[in-house]
Design a protein around this motif. Structure first.
Motif, PDB file in Angstrom:
ATOM      1  N   UNK A  90      46.922  11.193   8.715  1.00 41.22           N
ATOM      2  CA  UNK A  90      46.094  11.766   9.783  1.00 41.22           C
ATOM      3  C   UNK A  90      46.010  10.812  10.961  1.00 41.22           C
ATOM      4  N   UNK A  91      45.791   9.534  10.679  1.00 39.52           N
ATOM      5  CA  UNK A  91      45.722   8.559  11.768  1.00 39.52           C
ATOM      6  C   UNK A  91      47.055   8.446  12.499  1.00 39.52           C
ATOM      7  N   UNK A  92      48.158   8.505  11.762  1.00 38.95           N
ATOM      8  CA  UNK A  92      49.471   8.461  12.397  1.00 38.95           C
ATOM      9  C   UNK A  92      49.694   9.682  13.288  1.00 38.95           C
ATOM     10  N   UNK A  93      49.265  10.842  12.795  1.00 45.22           N
ATOM     11  CA  UNK A  93      49.437  12.072  13.580  1.00 45.22           C
ATOM     12  C   UNK A  93      48.622  12.022  14.863  1.00 45.22           C
ATOM     13  N   UNK A  94      47.406  11.493  14.794  1.00 45.87           N
ATOM     14  CA  UNK A  94      46.561  11.425  15.983  1.00 45.87           C
ATOM     15  C   UNK A  94      47.093  10.379  16.971  1.00 45.87           C
ATOM     16  N   UNK A  95      47.700   9.333  16.464  1.00 45.84           N
ATOM     17  CA  UNK A  95      48.350   8.361  17.354  1.00 45.84           C
ATOM     18  C   UNK A  95      49.494   9.020  18.110  1.00 45.84           C
ATOM     19  N   UNK A  96      50.335   9.745  17.393  1.00 44.48           N
ATOM     20  CA  UNK A  96      51.473  10.420  18.021  1.00 44.48           C
ATOM     21  C   UNK A  96      51.022  11.447  19.049  1.00 44.48           C
ATOM     22  N   UNK A  97      50.059  12.268  18.677  1.00 42.16           N
ATOM     23  CA  UNK A  97      49.611  13.316  19.599  1.00 42.16           C
ATOM     24  C   UNK A  97      48.938  12.712  20.821  1.00 42.16           C
ATOM     25  N   UNK A  98      48.161  11.646  20.618  1.00 37.36           N
ATOM     26  CA  UNK A  98      47.509  10.991  21.751  1.00 37.36           C
ATOM     27  C   UNK A  98      48.504  10.367  22.702  1.00 37.36           C
ATOM     28  N   UNK A  99      49.546   9.758  22.152  1.00 38.15           N
ATOM     29  CA  UNK A  99      50.577   9.172  23.010  1.00 38.15           C
ATOM     30  C   UNK A  99      51.346  10.250  23.762  1.00 38.15           C
ATOM     31  N   UNK A 100      51.594  11.355  23.085  1.00 37.30           N
ATOM     32  CA  UNK A 100      52.302  12.473  23.730  1.00 37.30           C
ATOM     33  C   UNK A 100      51.496  13.016  24.902  1.00 37.30           C
ATOM     34  N   UNK A 101      50.174  13.146  24.717  1.00 36.69           N
ATOM     35  CA  UNK A 101      49.314  13.719  25.751  1.00 36.69           C
ATOM     36  C   UNK A 101      49.031  12.744  26.888  1.00 36.69           C
ATOM     37  N   UNK A 102      48.886  11.460  26.551  1.00 36.49           N
ATOM     38  CA  UNK A 102      48.419  10.494  27.553  1.00 36.49           C
ATOM     39  C   UNK A 102      49.519   9.644  28.166  1.00 36.49           C
ATOM     40  N   UNK A 103      50.655   9.507  27.480  1.00 31.41           N
ATOM     41  CA  UNK A 103      51.700   8.615  27.960  1.00 31.41           C
ATOM     42  C   UNK A 103      51.352   7.148  27.796  1.00 31.41           C
ATOM     43  N   UNK A 104      50.320   6.870  27.001  1.00 28.36           N
ATOM     44  CA  UNK A 104      49.836   5.509  26.797  1.00 28.36           C
ATOM     45  C   UNK A 104      50.036   5.109  25.344  1.00 28.36           C
ATOM     46  N   UNK A 105      50.585   3.929  25.117  1.00 25.61           N
ATOM     47  CA  UNK A 105      50.709   3.448  23.750  1.00 25.61           C
ATOM     48  C   UNK A 105      49.324   3.230  23.157  1.00 25.61           C
ATOM     49  N   UNK A 106      49.132   3.718  21.942  1.00 26.61           N
ATOM     50  CA  UNK A 106      47.862   3.581  21.241  1.00 26.61           C
ATOM     51  C   UNK A 106      48.024   2.651  20.053  1.00 26.61           C
ATOM     52  N   UNK A 107      46.897   2.151  19.568  1.00 27.05           N
ATOM     53  CA  UNK A 107      46.923   1.267  18.408  1.00 27.05           C
ATOM     54  C   UNK A 107      47.215   2.057  17.142  1.00 27.05           C
ATOM     55  N   UNK A 108      47.892   1.405  16.205  1.00 29.29           N
ATOM     56  CA  UNK A 108      48.052   1.939  14.855  1.00 29.29           C
ATOM     57  C   UNK A 108      46.773   1.588  14.101  1.00 29.29           C
ATOM     58  N   UNK A 109      45.883   2.549  13.944  1.00 31.38           N
ATOM     59  CA  UNK A 109      44.584   2.284  13.330  1.00 31.38           C
ATOM     60  C   UNK A 109      44.700   1.955  11.847  1.00 31.38           C
ATOM     61  N   UNK A 110      45.859   2.230  11.246  1.00 37.13           N
ATOM     62  CA  UNK A 110      46.076   1.856   9.850  1.00 37.13           C
ATOM     63  C   UNK A 110      46.245   0.345   9.672  1.00 37.13           C
ATOM     64  N   UNK A 111      46.324  -0.397  10.770  1.00 31.61           N
ATOM     65  CA  UNK A 111      46.475  -1.844  10.684  1.00 31.61           C
ATOM     66  C   UNK A 111      45.136  -2.581  10.644  1.00 31.61           C
ATOM     67  N   UNK A 112      44.041  -1.845  10.616  1.00 24.67           N
ATOM     68  CA  UNK A 112      42.701  -2.435  10.568  1.00 24.67           C
ATOM     69  C   UNK A 112      42.179  -2.493   9.135  1.00 24.67           C
ATOM     70  N   UNK A 113      41.580  -3.638   8.782  1.00 30.00           N
ATOM     71  CA  UNK A 113      40.993  -3.819   7.456  1.00 30.00           C
ATOM     72  C   UNK A 113      39.630  -4.488   7.585  1.00 30.00           C
ATOM     73  N   UNK A 114      38.811  -4.306   6.551  1.00 31.51           N
ATOM     74  CA  UNK A 114      37.475  -4.876   6.582  1.00 31.51           C
ATOM     75  C   UNK A 114      37.071  -5.432   5.226  1.00 31.51           C
ATOM     76  N   UNK A 115      36.127  -6.377   5.278  1.00 28.26           N
ATOM     77  CA  UNK A 115      35.448  -6.874   4.090  1.00 28.26           C
ATOM     78  C   UNK A 115      33.953  -6.835   4.390  1.00 28.26           C
ATOM     79  N   UNK A 116      33.145  -6.123   3.578  1.00 25.14           N
ATOM     80  CA  UNK A 116      31.694  -6.089   3.799  1.00 25.14           C
ATOM     81  C   UNK A 116      31.057  -7.404   3.370  1.00 25.14           C
TER      82      UNK A 116
END
Length: 535
Positions: free
Chosen positions: A130-156
């Motif tokens: 889903x995150x990959x699809x939204x990255x692709x669609x956002x780039x298609x619509x905006x012409x702007x490179x977006x971050x790969x949100x799958x590269x984010x991690x957290x530790x509580x």
């Protein structure tokens, strides 16, 4: 599925007395070469925040193209799934595949040393495809490179962990070539000023019962009135679509009284809420301004025909709450980030609201920024509270985080003014990144019970003193939903940047002041521009 809350027991309540798709191929393989490049995040030293600032999670983002994923309990670099564009990104940064693998292992080892209460996990809750699809669609619509949100991690982190305690760890993470940015994130708080009545309200609740008919307060909602005092929502109601018809609005924060008598039925409820009266009053007041039901009692929302939803941050990061809200609001929808958090000190003296000094807009933190940028690229309008920290967002303390020429999330950032003179409130954040302002005081809405309902229970609570950039931002959200409703009725649909442009250039100027908070939008000026398409 939402993650279980990892924040119970953390020392947060004292601070609340302040503010207020489709499965696709790898994204970079399909990304067009003509995309405008995304600016990399600025590395953190670990000591940006005051040493005693409570922090609730460590966030780590790997470089674009590295394709680091969590498999089982381990971070792995999926070299075989890396597309040509991803390989080009790594090559351009001089990152060898071996270094990516080694740094992923080192990150995992370093994070095991953190004072944590949970395991390493993905920061964003939506699945990878889903995150990959939204990255692709956002780039298609905006012409702007977006971050790969799958590269984010957290530790509580353990409740009570301070920025100083993990500063060296943050610095060590940022020293790794394969890490784009790592930071300790403080808990978000509602961007409202003065919860002084809270203890009394808790006592009142013990004797609550259903009460007499509530008065109609619409005539007291001055922000509904014509300029220069208000945004002229009453004029907008006479225009087809002007009540927000067919527009979805999602509020992002910590709690709501969903059974309030003036609350519309919600189309979505994402995440979970804090079981806390302060949060519930806050969220209820916010929605009252935007979608309070148009009836014979209580308050009337600016866009009272819009569909409302909520995205709670009790069980998800702010960044994840943003992406989930954006997905629910959909193309042309509006999301509102009703939060701020402790940021670096800009050196400005705080002469009022000192408990929230240097609290700033949430897009300062990179994951939130990237979530917002992805949302706006996908046609979602984002409204964001500037925060109540008396901060100059143009200060060098924030680097280029609020410099629109370096990075522009597309969000509409909102400051707070007095209800009568449109002068900046003494606590409002300000600067070139603040686009517009709304009423920062004396707002009539649902919640709190200081005006009505204190003896009758939360379902009839009303207030005449909602304040902060928390009260200002719903005014702008309502204006955006109203304008989008008119646009849809005329066969148009505005993007976040288009909405920001038309609202920020068609309004009542703020009072003369060196602190920029933008104009108070005037829907009587805005809507003809929306109808004609001249925005």
């Amino acid at each position: 599925m939402s993650k279980p809350s990892r924040l119970s027991g953390r020392p947060m309540l004292h601070a609340l007395l302040g503010l207020s798709l489709l499965s696709v191929a790898p994204e970079a393989e399909a990304a067009p070469k003509s995309l405008a490049p995304r600016a990399m995040a600025a590395k953190h030293t670990g000591r940006e925040l005051p040493a005693n600032t409570y922090v609730e999670r460590l966030v780590v983002k790997f470089h674009e193209g590295s394709r680091v994923r969590l498999r089982g309990n381990s971070l792995v670099a999926l070299a075989s799934e890396r597309g040509s564009a991803e390989r080009a990104l790594l090559s351009a940064r001089g990152l060898r595949a071996e270094r990516v693998v080694a740094d992923a292992a080192t990150v995992q080892s370093l994070l095991e040393r953190a004072p944590r209460i949970g395991a390493l996990s993905r920061l964003f809750e939506e699945d990878e495809s889903t995150l990959e699809a939204r990255k692709l669609s956002g780039e298609e619509l905006s012409g702007q490179q977006l971050a790969d949100l799958n590269l984010y991690y957290e530790v509580p982190l353990l409740p009570g962990t301070t920025a100083e305690r993990v500063a060296d760890l943050v610095a060590s993470l940022n020293a790794l070539e394969g890490v784009e940015v790592a930071y300790a994130e403080p808990p978000p708080e509602p961007a409202m000023v003065n919860f002084a009545m809270d203890a009394a309200l808790r006592t009142m609740l013990a004797a609550s019962d259903i009460a007499p008919t509530t008065p109609l307060y619409e005539s007291n909602q001055g922000y509904l009135n014509a300029a220069p005092g208000g945004i002229d929502a009453k004029y907008a109601w006479t225009v087809t679509g002007g009540k927000g018809l067919n527009v979805k609005v999602v509020d992002i924060e910590g709690g709501w009284r969903t059974t309030h008598e003036d609350m519309p039925a919600l189309f979505t409820q994402i995440g979970s809420q804090y079981n806390d009266l302060s949060w519930r009053n806050h969220g209820t007041a916010v929605l009252g301004e935007i979608v309070g039901v148009g009836n014979a009692y209580g308050v009337t929302g600016i866009a009272n025909q819009a569909q409302a939803g909520i995205s709670g941050v009790a069980s998800q990061s702010t960044a994840s709450a943003i992406t989930n809200a954006a997905n629910a609001a959909g193309l042309g929808g509006v999301i509102l980030i009703e939060l701020h958090a402790q940021g670096p000190s800009d050196g400005t003296a705080c002469t009022c609201n000192t408990t929230q000094c240097n609290y700033i807009a949430m897009e300062y933190w990179q994951a939130n920024y990237d979530a917002i940028a992805t949302a706006t690229a996908n046609g979602v309008i984002v409204v964001e509270a500037a925060g109540n920290g008396s901060a100059n967002l143009d200060s060098s303390a924030y680097g280029t985080a609020f410099n629109r020429t370096v990075r522009d999330s597309g969000a509409i950032v909102v400051g707070g003014s007095t209800s009568t003179t449109r002068a900046p409130m003494c606590w409002t954040n300000y600067g070139s990144r603040v686009d517009v302002h709304g009423w920062g005081e004396k707002v009539y809405s649902m919640g709190y019970g200081t005006l009505f309902g204190s003896s009758y229970g939360e379902d009839q609570f009303y207030t005449s003193t909602f304040s902060g950039t928390s009260s200002a931002s719903p005014v702008i959200t309502g204006a955006a939903a109203s304008a989008q409703g008119v646009a849809l009725a005329n066969g148009r649909r505005l993007t976040s940047k288009q909405m920001r442009g038309v609202l920020s250039t068609n309004g009542t100027a703020q009072a003369a002041d060196s602190r920029n908070i933008g104009v108070l939008p005037d829907l009587r000026k805005v809507l003809p521009k929306v109808i004609s398409g001249s925005y």
